[in-house]
Design a protein around this motif. Sequence first.
Motif, short mmCIF file in Angstrom:
data_model
loop_
_atom_site.label_atom_id
_atom_site.label_comp_id
_atom_site.label_asym_id
_atom_site.label_seq_id
_atom_site.Cartn_x
_atom_site.Cartn_y
_atom_site.Cartn_z
N THR A 312 43.16 12.69 -67.06
CA THR A 312 43.18 12.83 -68.52
C THR A 312 41.90 13.45 -69.08
OG1 THR A 312 42.38 10.54 -68.78
CG2 THR A 312 44.77 10.89 -68.79
N ARG A 360 45.64 11.40 -78.61
CA ARG A 360 46.27 11.76 -77.33
C ARG A 360 47.29 10.71 -76.87
NH1 ARG A 360 42.42 13.01 -72.79
NH2 ARG A 360 40.78 11.71 -73.71
N LEU A 362 46.92 7.62 -75.99
CA LEU A 362 46.47 6.86 -74.83
C LEU A 362 45.99 5.48 -75.28
CD1 LEU A 362 44.36 9.64 -73.04
CD2 LEU A 362 46.54 8.70 -72.23
N VAL A 365 42.57 4.17 -70.12
CA VAL A 365 42.55 5.00 -68.91
C VAL A 365 41.67 4.33 -67.87
CG1 VAL A 365 42.96 7.19 -70.12
CG2 VAL A 365 40.61 6.38 -69.78
#
Length: 392
Positions: A312, A360, A362, A365
């Motif tokens: 990512t 994004r 998300l 991560v």
Amino acid sequence: MLDLQAARRDTPGCFDRVFLDSAGSSLPPAPVLETMLAHLRREAEIGGYVAADERLDDLTAVKTSLGRLFDVPETSLALSDGASRAWTSFFYAVPLRPGDRILISQAEYAANAIAALQRARATGATVEVVPSDPSGRVDVEALEGMLDERVRLVSVVHAPTNGGLVNPVREIADAAHAVGALVLLDACQSVGQLPVSVPELDVDALSGTGRKWLRGPRGTGFLYVRLRLVSELEPAVLDLHSASWTSADSYELAPDATRFEMWEAGVAARLGLGAAVDYLLDLGVDAVAEAVAYRAGHVREGLAGIDGVTVTDLGEQRSGIVSFTVDGRDPREVRDALAGRSVTVTVSSRSSTLLDMTSRDLQSVVRASPHYFVSPADVDRFLASVHDIARS
């Protein structure tokens, strides 16, 4: 070229595990640990005040070493107990009035954004976000379109905490200075893994920490302030170190960046910070940067080849921070599964970089950050572990 085996001998913790969290809190090299332990023992023998007095020259040398690292005079440097403390000590000293504008980036770190929002609420200033370009970097053209004489400060995160992006600091600084705005650089994730020359970047202030890529102790940080600005700024918090009590109703600020410091500090930690900076300087900043880039590239390439894994990272120039997700697995679950295989990574969550992660889609991560003491065999072991987790 770095001597990998010598670096690993100085890092005993890297032998029984694959350590990929130097963006969090790295493993200190032996000279840092020995410096700190020796001083703590000395404090136990003769007391903290006397022990500190014995090391006054060495404590002064910490700023000298940081000055060499950043190509700045030591009088422009202040020491603190962490990067956020350093960042806020400068930020809260910048005068703000109603109508002033503070610009932050899409990848702004939460601590900086919260401080900006608090001060805007208290002063009537506004906080505005500079958009990112398609690569994820600060969009310099968009920034130029936002700048005017009301912009008081532009905050720049050199290397965001949640991925491999490196921002174009000098281009941002040139644009901001054209309208008289100050530039505050959060170098928390860049110092120790990238060359950071203040004259080349031309920022007005820079904050950083010892515990990450510098491989120093926790509880240490530093602040650079452009010398011509020092006399114009009064920190929000002062004590008998940052200022002198001159009469019943007056005080005098320290003439240099010492005005951004407080008297009490962990002396062993500061000596350890100095040892960490000297260790880096002895290795060579460029050699370290090359080694980190090579290892991070190896990690990215390997992860991209694993089915079910998505890297990512953003940006054109990349840092040593590698972020990724595994299909169908919560990043915390991946972190814990790797820990069970003696592989240390961490998780970067949306709350740390709210704007970027939200844009994004998300939530979090997995973050791997290989330093120069990580061997090719370590990287292969990590990749094999991720492959097994992705298949399970």
